[in-house]
Design an enzyme around this catalytic site. Structure first.
Site, PDB file in Angstrom:
ATOM      1  N   TYR A  88       5.190  80.364 -39.202  1.00  0.00           N
ATOM      2  CA  TYR A  88       4.813  81.144 -40.383  1.00  0.00           C
ATOM      3  C   TYR A  88       3.990  82.388 -40.054  1.00  0.00           C
ATOM      4  O   TYR A  88       4.187  83.441 -40.682  1.00  0.00           O
ATOM      5  CB  TYR A  88       4.092  80.247 -41.391  1.00  0.00           C
ATOM      6  CG  TYR A  88       5.043  79.450 -42.246  1.00  0.00           C
ATOM      7  CD1 TYR A  88       5.525  79.959 -43.440  1.00  0.00           C
ATOM      8  CD2 TYR A  88       5.473  78.193 -41.851  1.00  0.00           C
ATOM      9  CE1 TYR A  88       6.407  79.232 -44.227  1.00  0.00           C
ATOM     10  CE2 TYR A  88       6.355  77.455 -42.622  1.00  0.00           C
ATOM     11  CZ  TYR A  88       6.820  77.979 -43.822  1.00  0.00           C
ATOM     12  OH  TYR A  88       7.698  77.257 -44.591  1.00  0.00           O
ATOM     13  N   GLU A 130       6.653  70.728 -46.538  1.00  0.00           N
ATOM     14  CA  GLU A 130       7.481  70.398 -45.378  1.00  0.00           C
ATOM     15  C   GLU A 130       6.856  69.302 -44.538  1.00  0.00           C
ATOM     16  O   GLU A 130       7.567  68.431 -44.005  1.00  0.00           O
ATOM     17  CB  GLU A 130       7.734  71.675 -44.557  1.00  0.00           C
ATOM     18  CG  GLU A 130       8.682  72.630 -45.276  1.00  0.00           C
ATOM     19  CD  GLU A 130       8.502  74.096 -44.891  1.00  0.00           C
ATOM     20  OE1 GLU A 130       7.959  74.368 -43.788  1.00  0.00           O
ATOM     21  OE2 GLU A 130       8.891  74.968 -45.690  1.00  0.00           O
ATOM     22  N   THR A 271      31.811  67.165 -52.379  1.00  0.00           N
ATOM     23  CA  THR A 271      31.238  66.208 -51.422  1.00  0.00           C
ATOM     24  C   THR A 271      30.058  65.413 -51.992  1.00  0.00           C
ATOM     25  O   THR A 271      30.037  64.185 -51.853  1.00  0.00           O
ATOM     26  CB  THR A 271      30.866  66.915 -50.106  1.00  0.00           C
ATOM     27  OG1 THR A 271      30.138  68.113 -50.391  1.00  0.00           O
ATOM     28  CG2 THR A 271      32.115  67.267 -49.319  1.00  0.00           C
ATOM     29  N   GLY A 388      24.489  77.542 -49.565  1.00  0.00           N
ATOM     30  CA  GLY A 388      24.103  78.858 -49.059  1.00  0.00           C
ATOM     31  C   GLY A 388      22.735  79.230 -49.588  1.00  0.00           C
ATOM     32  O   GLY A 388      22.091  78.461 -50.298  1.00  0.00           O
TER      33      GLY A 388
END
Length: 394
Positions: A88, A130, A271, A388
């Site tokens: 970062y 995260e 999917t 995407g």
């Protein structure tokens, strides 16, 4: 910062374009983390510009857009790539330098300090999310995300789609996953051209001993290159080979809720819907489910041979299919309404309390989502997955 928000918004893609150039010149190894196809088309820089500007607007109260879903999407994508907290500062340094280079004298020391604060507020939120995702996936702090998986099966689904089944190379069992999750696959490019990473939704049954991904070969169009990773998986990967995979990530639960469910998909967007159907067949076979799928042709509709068996196990599954070319659409054992042409969402019945999951091209999802909103489905009951960078408008 508030005063410069409009000009940063207007020059966002120029800023992020300069940012990527600066960062990759200084740290060429970071190219291994970024989709070079999205770099070539400009999709990546547009997504980054939108995220930074949207976060600044969120902080200044210039938008009413809920920010939590955006942070969740970005954090899951970063975790699937193995992004670390140490990266970062690199991003921040080059992004803020790019703002100064593009805007010039408009960036006073006070403005620079304000945008630096915006960046680090965003970065700290993402780093925390995260870290929680890595802990939940069993990734040791600072440890590698990638594990070796062995290709145990390969099935040609259509001319441009192949399914790969995968098992942990260490002989362990495949972890369970929530329908809608995806994994990253990292491959080494020929000729020492580095690594590329792509995400693929898990298309098999959650709880199975193996994972399955179903990969559409990306053929370049409109200036975009052919898919590097999809081409590699189609041409070069065989049973017995080893692939490097991330844990399963993704903020969307394709089978979320406990009331009626609509799964709307187009093309390879089927999917996560197939994983959701397999999951419900195991866990909630009586649930009322509608599958609305659109494709170019019946022969291009991957995994459709699995639908009759799923319908047998899901007695309340209704299937609507739209094909531009409906030749050969009949499938023994499948009860489905088959139509020729583009999807018409008005023909899909929406029971009270329906939850919807959408996956497919952006234009498809915009059409279906707008129809659902117009017909009274609350926004919070419409989940979607974008293959995407970026989010749906609004």
């Amino acid at each position: 910062m508030t005063a410069t928000l409009p000009v940063v918004r207007a020059h966002g893609e120029a800023i992020t374009g300069r940012f990527y150039q600066r960062m990759f010149d200084a740290h060429p190894d970071l190219l291994d983390l970024f989709n070079r196809g999205n770099q070539a088309t400009g999709a990546q820089k547009a997504a980054l510009a939108s995220a930074v500007v949207a976060y600044a607007a969120h902080l200044t109260g210039d938008t009413g857009m809920p920010w939590g879903p955006v942070l969740d999407r970005i954090a899951h994508k970063h975790a699937s790539l193995g992004i670390t907290a140490t990266q970062y500062p690199i991003v921040g340094r080059h992004l803020l330098a790019a703002v100064g280079e593009v805007l010039g004298d408009a960036v006073t020391p006070e403005v620079a300090a304000a945008w630096d604060e915006v960046y680090w507020l965003l970065a700290c939120e993402l780093i925390a999310r995260e870290a929680r995702l890595y802990a939940g996936a069993g990734v040791p702090e600072g440890g590698p995300v990638w594990q070796d998986w062995r290709v145990t099966g390969r099935a040609r689904e259509s001319a441009d789609v192949v399914s790969l089944t995968l098992a942990p190379a260490d002989g362990g069992a495949a972890p369970g996953f929530t329908p809608g999750r995806y994994v990253s696959v990292a491959v080494d490019l020929d000729g020492g051209r580095g690594q590329q990473i792509r995400q693929y939704s898990l298309s098999g049954r959650p709880g199975a001993e193996e994972w399955r991904i179903t990969v559409k070969r990306v053929r370049g169009a409109g200036g975009a290159p052919d898919g590097m990773v999809s081409g590699h998986l189609h041409e070069r990967v065989a049973v017995g080979d080893t692939l490097r995979l991330s844990p399963a990530f993704g903020e969307v639960d394709a089978a979320g809720g406990d009331g009626p469910l609509l799964l709307a998909s187009a093309g390879i967007g089927l999917t996560p819907a197939m994983a959701a159907l397999a999951h419900l067949a195991d866990r909630d076979p009586g649930r009322r489910v509608t599958l609305a799928h659109a494709d170019r042709a019946a022969e291009a509709h991957a995994l459709r041979q699995e639908l009759p068996a799923l319908q047998q196990r899901l007695p309340n599954l209704t299937v609507h299919l739209w094909y531009l070319d409906a030749a050969g659409a009949d499938l023994p054992g499948l009860k489905a309404e088959v139509s020729t042409g583009l999807i018409d969402p008005d023909r899909v019945r929406l029971p009270a309390g329906v939850t919807a999951h959408l996956c497919g091209p952006i234009a498809f999802m915009n059409l279906v989502r707008a129809n659902l909103l117009r017909r009274g489905v609350p926004d919070e009951q419409i989940a979607y997955e974008v293959f995407g960078p970026g989010m749906l408008p609004g």
